[in-house]
Design a protein around this motif. Structure first.
Motif, PDB file in Angstrom:
ATOM      1  N   ALA A   1       0.840  -1.191   0.000  1.00 31.85           N
ATOM      2  CA  ALA A   1       0.000   0.000   0.000  1.00 31.85           C
ATOM      3  C   ALA A   1       0.875   1.241   0.000  1.00 31.85           C
ATOM      4  N   TYR A   2       0.303   2.320  -0.481  1.00 35.80           N
ATOM      5  CA  TYR A   2       0.955   3.632  -0.561  1.00 35.80           C
ATOM      6  C   TYR A   2       0.090   4.591   0.252  1.00 35.80           C
ATOM      7  N   VAL A   3       0.608   5.059   1.381  1.00 30.53           N
ATOM      8  CA  VAL A   3      -0.150   5.921   2.293  1.00 30.53           C
ATOM      9  C   VAL A   3       0.436   7.320   2.243  1.00 30.53           C
ATOM     10  N   THR A   4      -0.341   8.258   1.714  1.00 27.12           N
ATOM     11  CA  THR A   4       0.125   9.642   1.610  1.00 27.12           C
ATOM     12  C   THR A   4      -0.534  10.471   2.704  1.00 27.12           C
ATOM     13  N   VAL A   5       0.269  11.217   3.448  1.00 34.46           N
ATOM     14  CA  VAL A   5      -0.230  12.030   4.550  1.00 34.46           C
ATOM     15  C   VAL A   5       0.102  13.496   4.269  1.00 34.46           C
ATOM     16  N   VAL A   6      -0.912  14.325   4.151  1.00 32.69           N
ATOM     17  CA  VAL A   6      -0.816  15.766   3.835  1.00 32.69           C
ATOM     18  C   VAL A   6       0.173  16.014   2.690  1.00 32.69           C
ATOM     19  N   GLY A   7      -0.055  15.357   1.566  1.00 43.68           N
ATOM     20  CA  GLY A   7       0.847  15.483   0.427  1.00 43.68           C
ATOM     21  C   GLY A   7       0.893  16.892  -0.145  1.00 43.68           C
ATOM     22  N   ALA A   8       2.101  17.366  -0.428  1.00 44.58           N
ATOM     23  CA  ALA A   8       2.298  18.695  -1.032  1.00 44.58           C
ATOM     24  C   ALA A   8       2.372  18.548  -2.555  1.00 44.58           C
ATOM     25  N   TRP A   9       1.313  18.091  -3.149  1.00 44.52           N
ATOM     26  CA  TRP A   9       1.329  17.611  -4.526  1.00 44.52           C
ATOM     27  C   TRP A   9       1.707  18.664  -5.555  1.00 44.52           C
ATOM     28  N   ALA A  10       0.798  19.563  -5.849  1.00 44.97           N
ATOM     29  CA  ALA A  10       0.999  20.514  -6.952  1.00 44.97           C
ATOM     30  C   ALA A  10       1.359  21.900  -6.447  1.00 44.97           C
ATOM     31  N   GLY A  11       1.981  21.965  -5.295  1.00 45.86           N
ATOM     32  CA  GLY A  11       2.431  23.242  -4.770  1.00 45.86           C
ATOM     33  C   GLY A  11       1.356  23.976  -4.004  1.00 45.86           C
TER      34      GLY A  11
ATOM     35  N   VAL B   1      -1.004   1.417  -7.482  1.00 50.95           N
ATOM     36  CA  VAL B   1      -0.874   0.561  -6.315  1.00 50.95           C
ATOM     37  C   VAL B   1      -2.015   0.930  -5.372  1.00 50.95           C
ATOM     38  N   ARG B   2      -2.314   0.055  -4.432  1.00 53.19           N
ATOM     39  CA  ARG B   2      -3.327   0.365  -3.432  1.00 53.19           C
ATOM     40  C   ARG B   2      -2.932   1.674  -2.735  1.00 53.19           C
ATOM     41  N   THR B   3      -3.835   2.674  -2.733  1.00 51.02           N
ATOM     42  CA  THR B   3      -3.477   4.015  -2.263  1.00 51.02           C
ATOM     43  C   THR B   3      -4.467   4.533  -1.224  1.00 51.02           C
ATOM     44  N   TYR B   4      -3.921   5.122  -0.179  1.00 55.76           N
ATOM     45  CA  TYR B   4      -4.704   5.788   0.863  1.00 55.76           C
ATOM     46  C   TYR B   4      -4.202   7.224   0.965  1.00 55.76           C
ATOM     47  N   CYS B   5      -5.106   8.164   0.751  1.00 54.16           N
ATOM     48  CA  CYS B   5      -4.746   9.582   0.750  1.00 54.16           C
ATOM     49  C   CYS B   5      -5.339  10.256   1.983  1.00 54.16           C
ATOM     50  N   LEU B   6      -4.488  10.692   2.896  1.00 58.01           N
ATOM     51  CA  LEU B   6      -4.914  11.305   4.149  1.00 58.01           C
ATOM     52  C   LEU B   6      -4.533  12.786   4.126  1.00 58.01           C
ATOM     53  N   TYR B   7      -5.495  13.670   4.384  1.00 56.01           N
ATOM     54  CA  TYR B   7      -5.189  15.097   4.406  1.00 56.01           C
ATOM     55  C   TYR B   7      -6.153  15.817   5.349  1.00 56.01           C
TER      56      TYR B   7
ATOM     57  N   VAL C   1      -5.465  16.723  -4.832  1.00 54.44           N
ATOM     58  CA  VAL C   1      -4.936  16.244  -6.114  1.00 54.44           C
ATOM     59  C   VAL C   1      -5.050  14.728  -6.215  1.00 54.44           C
ATOM     60  N   CYS C   2      -4.814  14.051  -5.106  1.00 50.77           N
ATOM     61  CA  CYS C   2      -4.822  12.592  -5.126  1.00 50.77           C
ATOM     62  C   CYS C   2      -6.194  12.010  -5.473  1.00 50.77           C
ATOM     63  N   LEU C   3      -7.257  12.801  -5.353  1.00 51.00           N
ATOM     64  CA  LEU C   3      -8.604  12.279  -5.620  1.00 51.00           C
ATOM     65  C   LEU C   3      -8.784  11.877  -7.083  1.00 51.00           C
TER      66      LEU C   3
ATOM     67  N   HIS D   1      -6.980  -1.206  -8.629  1.00 56.53           N
ATOM     68  CA  HIS D   1      -6.253  -0.818  -7.429  1.00 56.53           C
ATOM     69  C   HIS D   1      -7.160   0.025  -6.535  1.00 56.53           C
ATOM     70  N   LYS D   2      -7.230  -0.367  -5.289  1.00 59.63           N
ATOM     71  CA  LYS D   2      -8.111   0.295  -4.346  1.00 59.63           C
ATOM     72  C   LYS D   2      -7.609   1.697  -4.033  1.00 59.63           C
ATOM     73  N   PHE D   3      -8.556   2.652  -3.898  1.00 63.21           N
ATOM     74  CA  PHE D   3      -8.217   4.016  -3.482  1.00 63.21           C
ATOM     75  C   PHE D   3      -9.170   4.439  -2.371  1.00 63.21           C
ATOM     76  N   VAL D   4      -8.605   4.983  -1.292  1.00 62.41           N
ATOM     77  CA  VAL D   4      -9.396   5.477  -0.169  1.00 62.41           C
ATOM     78  C   VAL D   4      -8.860   6.840   0.239  1.00 62.41           C
ATOM     79  N   SER D   5      -9.752   7.807   0.433  1.00 59.19           N
ATOM     80  CA  SER D   5      -9.329   9.107   0.960  1.00 59.19           C
ATOM     81  C   SER D   5      -9.897   9.280   2.362  1.00 59.19           C
ATOM     82  N   TYR D   6      -9.129   9.940   3.201  1.00 57.97           N
ATOM     83  CA  TYR D   6      -9.513  10.141   4.599  1.00 57.97           C
ATOM     84  C   TYR D   6      -9.221  11.589   4.952  1.00 57.97           C
ATOM     85  N   VAL D   7     -10.252  12.353   5.323  1.00 56.97           N
ATOM     86  CA  VAL D   7     -10.102  13.774   5.595  1.00 56.97           C
ATOM     87  C   VAL D   7     -10.175  14.034   7.094  1.00 56.97           C
ATOM     88  N   CYS D   8      -9.133  14.640   7.622  1.00 58.38           N
ATOM     89  CA  CYS D   8      -9.153  15.109   9.008  1.00 58.38           C
ATOM     90  C   CYS D   8      -9.684  16.541   9.004  1.00 58.38           C
ATOM     91  N   ARG D   9     -10.254  16.972  10.077  1.00 52.72           N
ATOM     92  CA  ARG D   9     -10.772  18.336  10.172  1.00 52.72           C
ATOM     93  C   ARG D   9     -10.066  19.089  11.281  1.00 52.72           C
TER      94      ARG D   9
END
Length: 415
Positions: free
Chosen positions: A162-172, A279-285, A325-327, A335-343
């Motif tokens: 799995a690929y777990v991205t946490v607060v990714g600084a994707w496109a600036g 790849v299986r991806t989890y995007c956390l922001y 961006v990851c959405l 490949h599974k994709f899950v997004s998780y939003v913290c507030r």
């Protein structure tokens, strides 16, 4: 105890306490940068070599005296609660965050070294695929590894759980644009030094701003197309500027910015799009925190000036537009994709303990559910449905119920 090994790809922090002169020598050398060079390159001054501290020691603490913890609590959680072993089933891969992906790829050996670490961990942990966990700038760096270094799909299916991205600084983000334009380090660092006189703060502030403009990594993290298009990001007495107008913007900024646009184009030369990592991806922001969205400078002289900042949504550093961006990968095939939003979580506090158990659940997903096996199940399902449809043509009147029941069972198999 864990079902898979974890590899944490995190921003390799240079030892500020140990190497301040290496930073300054790199800066006073003005990068030995010239826009007329046939191959534009960022590099240290001759005779200066900066190497990030490697593996877990490079991510657990900011300083060599171990007084400023970075990801020490994160590592400790998996070691103490999930049975991971330092140096075997949990490791770090560090890089020089002054550089963007372009120079990380060309001159540091980070990507081949990281590939070797993955393969080594895979072998030493019983051929178990790895979970990659990245933070902030580490996310686009790791994405570059997965999509632009020649890794085959077969290799990724074998080695990446799995690929777990946490607060990714994707496109600036606008925060990084401010760092390049007028600096952010002075406010962050000098604001805490109450006993410094204003004249000393001004001198140090000018130096820190100049230093920030030398880091390719900050140019790489400036807002860029196609994610940022017609939004006005900077306003000065000379005009309004979008991500499409950086050349004119830097020209209007005047002295001290002569090479800035060339530095920007060099930094982003590796590509501005974000192909699916496959790849299986989890995007956390995080959202719900005031985040710089527009900078207004009231004087033509940008250097040393504090802008009027208009706030928008984000995590205090990463804008919502950037965080999401990851959405665009949510429809990855197979490949599974899950997004998780913290507030309400600040960017620099996102690694709080609330996220540790969540990431722990991702790590412990059964290995039987890896991408390659999911693909095999999907192919088997499709073949079975085709066979049932052929049978159904012959036994349309009597076998419909049986067919539907078998399809239902197969669907449960790959769910």
């Amino acid at each position: 105890m864990s079902a898979s090994a974890v590899s944490t790809f995190l921003a390799g922090m240079l030892m500020l306490v140990v190497l301040p002169e290496c930073w300054s020598q790199k800066e006073t050398g003005d990068e030995q940068y010239s826009p007329i060079l046939l191959e534009k390159r960022f590099h240290n001054k001759n005779g200066v070599y900066v190497k990030p501290k490697e593996d877990l020691p490079g991510i657990e603490y900011l300083d060599s005296n171990k007084e400023i913890p970075l990801l020490k609590p994160f590592v400790d959680y998996y070691v103490n609660n999930l049975g991971y072993k330092r140096g075997k089933s949990i490791r770090g891969s560090t890089y020089d965050w002054r550089r963007g992906a372009n120079e990380i790829k060309k001159s540091t050996g980070f990507f081949p070294r990281t590939k070797y670490i993955i393969e080594d961990m895979y072998t030493k942990n019983g051929n178990r695929s790895l979970t990659l966990v990245c933070f902030s700038m580490g996310c686009p760096v790791t994405h570059h590894l997965l999509t632009r270094t020649g890794l085959t799909q077969e290799w990724k299916d074998k080695h990446i759980h799995a690929y777990v991205t946490v607060v990714g600084a994707w496109a600036g983000g606008v925060h990084f644009l401010q760092a390049v334009s007028s600096g952010t380090a002075a406010d962050t660092l000098l604001g805490k030094l109450e006993n410094l006189g204003s004249s000393i703060k001004n001198v140090l502030g000018t130096y820190l701003s100049y230093l920030e403009r030398s880091f390719e990594g900050l140019y790489w993290l400036m807002p860029r197309t196609p994610i940022w298009n017609d939004e006005v990001l900077v306003s000065t007495p000379s005009g309004d500027y979008t991500a499409k107008q950086y050349e004119q913007m830097f020209k209007d900024f005047g002295k001290g910015f002569e090479h800035s646009y060339a530095k920007f184009t060099t930094a982003i030369s590796t590509g501005a799009d974000f192909p699916a990592p496959n790849v299986r991806t989890y995007c956390l922001y995080s959202l719900g925190v005031d985040t710089p969205e527009h900078l207004e400078y009231t004087k033509a002289e940008i250097r040393g000036q504090t802008p009027i900042i208009t706030m928008g949504d984000g995590d205090g550093v990463i804008n919502a537009k950037n965080a999401e961006v990851c959405l665009q990968w949510k429809n990855m095939k197979n490949h599974k994709f899950v997004s998780y939003v913290c507030r309400g979580l600040q960017h620099n506090n996102i690694c709080g303990t609330d996220l540790y158990p969540y990431i722990g659940k991702i790590v412990k997903i059964p290995q039987s559910e890896t991408n390659s096996e999911m693909n095999k199940k999907k192919m088997k399902f499709d073949e079975s449905v085709a066979l049932l449809e052929a049978i159904g043509e012959k036994f349309r009147s009597s076998e419909v119920t049986v067919q539907e029941e078998i399809v239902h069972i197969l669907e449960k198999l790959i769910d």
